[in-house]
Design a protein around this motif. Structure first.
Motif, PDB file in Angstrom:
ATOM      1  N   ARG A   1      -5.277 -16.251  -2.699  1.00 20.21           N
ATOM      2  CA  ARG A   1      -4.373 -15.230  -2.155  1.00 20.21           C
ATOM      3  C   ARG A   1      -4.822 -14.882  -0.752  1.00 20.21           C
ATOM      4  NH1 ARG A   1      -1.538 -11.108  -5.989  1.00 20.21           N
ATOM      5  NH2 ARG A   1      -1.073 -12.508  -7.691  1.00 20.21           N
ATOM      6  N   ILE A   2      -3.849 -14.762   0.138  1.00 14.52           N
ATOM      7  CA  ILE A   2      -4.139 -14.442   1.527  1.00 14.52           C
ATOM      8  C   ILE A   2      -3.402 -13.157   1.871  1.00 14.52           C
ATOM      9  CG2 ILE A   2      -3.908 -15.199   3.921  1.00 14.52           C
ATOM     10  CD1 ILE A   2      -3.961 -17.716   1.163  1.00 14.52           C
ATOM     11  N   SER A   3      -4.130 -12.195   2.395  1.00 11.30           N
ATOM     12  CA  SER A   3      -3.501 -10.932   2.795  1.00 11.30           C
ATOM     13  C   SER A   3      -3.816 -10.656   4.258  1.00 11.30           C
ATOM     14  CB  SER A   3      -3.976  -9.779   1.908  1.00 11.30           C
ATOM     15  OG  SER A   3      -5.373  -9.695   1.914  1.00 11.30           O
ATOM     16  N   GLY A   4      -2.915  -9.931   4.903  1.00 12.66           N
ATOM     17  CA  GLY A   4      -3.105  -9.557   6.298  1.00 12.66           C
ATOM     18  C   GLY A   4      -2.363 -10.442   7.286  1.00 12.66           C
ATOM     19  N   VAL A   5      -1.590 -11.414   6.803  1.00 14.64           N
ATOM     20  CA  VAL A   5      -0.813 -12.291   7.685  1.00 14.64           C
ATOM     21  C   VAL A   5       0.528 -11.610   7.948  1.00 14.64           C
ATOM     22  CG1 VAL A   5       0.248 -14.564   7.956  1.00 14.64           C
ATOM     23  CG2 VAL A   5      -1.928 -14.340   6.723  1.00 14.64           C
ATOM     24  N   LEU A   6       0.796 -11.314   9.215  1.00 16.59           N
ATOM     25  CA  LEU A   6       2.029 -10.613   9.576  1.00 16.59           C
ATOM     26  C   LEU A   6       3.260 -11.433   9.211  1.00 16.59           C
ATOM     27  CD1 LEU A   6       1.004  -9.154  13.035  1.00 16.59           C
ATOM     28  CD2 LEU A   6       1.027  -8.007  10.813  1.00 16.59           C
TER      29      LEU A   6
ATOM     30  N   THR B   1       4.852  -1.114   5.194  1.00 18.03           N
ATOM     31  CA  THR B   1       3.724  -0.861   6.085  1.00 18.03           C
ATOM     32  C   THR B   1       2.726  -2.014   6.121  1.00 18.03           C
ATOM     33  OG1 THR B   1       2.572   0.289   4.301  1.00 18.03           O
ATOM     34  CG2 THR B   1       3.870   1.631   5.823  1.00 18.03           C
ATOM     35  N   ARG B   2       2.572  -2.732   5.022  1.00 19.04           N
ATOM     36  CA  ARG B   2       1.654  -3.870   4.988  1.00 19.04           C
ATOM     37  C   ARG B   2       2.442  -5.146   4.704  1.00 19.04           C
ATOM     38  NH1 ARG B   2      -2.870  -1.987   0.805  1.00 19.04           N
ATOM     39  NH2 ARG B   2      -1.144  -2.602  -0.483  1.00 19.04           N
ATOM     40  N   PRO B   3       2.010  -6.259   5.317  1.00 21.35           N
ATOM     41  CA  PRO B   3       2.689  -7.527   5.012  1.00 21.35           C
ATOM     42  C   PRO B   3       2.403  -7.957   3.574  1.00 21.35           C
ATOM     43  CG  PRO B   3       0.858  -7.887   6.534  1.00 21.35           C
ATOM     44  CD  PRO B   3       0.973  -6.405   6.322  1.00 21.35           C
ATOM     45  N   CYS B   4       3.345  -8.644   2.973  1.00 22.81           N
ATOM     46  CA  CYS B   4       3.190  -9.116   1.594  1.00 22.81           C
ATOM     47  C   CYS B   4       2.082 -10.162   1.513  1.00 22.81           C
ATOM     48  CB  CYS B   4       4.499  -9.735   1.102  1.00 22.81           C
ATOM     49  SG  CYS B   4       5.837  -8.547   0.972  1.00 22.81           S
ATOM     50  N   THR B   5       1.413 -10.172   0.389  1.00 21.09           N
ATOM     51  CA  THR B   5       0.364 -11.150   0.125  1.00 21.09           C
ATOM     52  C   THR B   5       0.986 -12.534  -0.046  1.00 21.09           C
ATOM     53  OG1 THR B   5      -0.947  -9.459  -0.978  1.00 21.09           O
ATOM     54  CG2 THR B   5      -1.483 -11.738  -1.494  1.00 21.09           C
ATOM     55  N   ILE B   6       0.234 -13.542   0.366  1.00 18.64           N
ATOM     56  CA  ILE B   6       0.677 -14.927   0.214  1.00 18.64           C
ATOM     57  C   ILE B   6      -0.157 -15.576  -0.891  1.00 18.64           C
ATOM     58  CG2 ILE B   6       0.817 -17.197   1.325  1.00 18.64           C
ATOM     59  CD1 ILE B   6       1.128 -15.666   4.000  1.00 18.64           C
TER      60      ILE B   6
END
Length: 163
Positions: A32-37, A80-85
């Protein structure tokens, strides 16, 4: 009736444990990757490939064929936060290499991107319940971490049911 009920309860628990085990096993191919706009009309797989090329340059030529699926989880844009990939690999060895390289990647730290394992819901709940115990042990200088849904403190395995 009581013996039949207790038999059904035991069978239900055994079946849920098996479902959890299978779910956890299936997720071993995922990260899982989080923080990618987010961007409108984005190609998530290409975005992930660019990030992974920076994280694991030694895998650059095989990553294209190693990633099966990459997609975002949750509602689209506007939050407010980008969705997790979630990324599913075809090769667990390539997944493990990316995971190991990501843990010490300066590129991810600079971009404020976080890569984590794709844990089953019950594993996450068990770890959340055990976290105070692990944190306390680490502050005391003891060796503590997680193995699946269990905490391991100084080599002793502790289940969420034990707490």
């Amino acid at each position: 009736m009581d013996s039949q009920l207790s038999s059904l309860v035991a069978e239900n628990k055994r079946l849920w444990d098996k479902v959890d085990e299978l779910d956890a096993y299936k997720r071993r191919w995922n990260l899982r990757i989080s923080g990618v706009l987010e961007e409108e009309g984005e190609n998530v797989k290409m975005i992930i490939l660019e990030i992974f090329h920076q994280v694991s340059p030694g895998l650059a030529d095989v990553l294209q064929s190693s990633i099966d699926v990459a997609h975002r989880l949750g509602p689209k844009l506007g939050y407010t936060r980008p969705c997790t990939i979630t990324v599913q690999f075809l090769s667990r060895s390539h997944r493990h290499r990316v995971w190991a390289d990501a843990r010490r990647s300066e590129v991810l730290k600079q971009k404020k991107i976080r890569i984590s394992e794709d844990l089953a819901q019950r594993t996450k709940e068990a770890r959340n319940k055990l976290w105070p115990l692990v944190e306390k042990a680490r502050k005391e200088g003891r060796r503590a971490g997680f193995r699946g849904p269990n905490a391991v403190v100084d080599g002793k395995r502790i289940s969420a049911d034990d707490v």
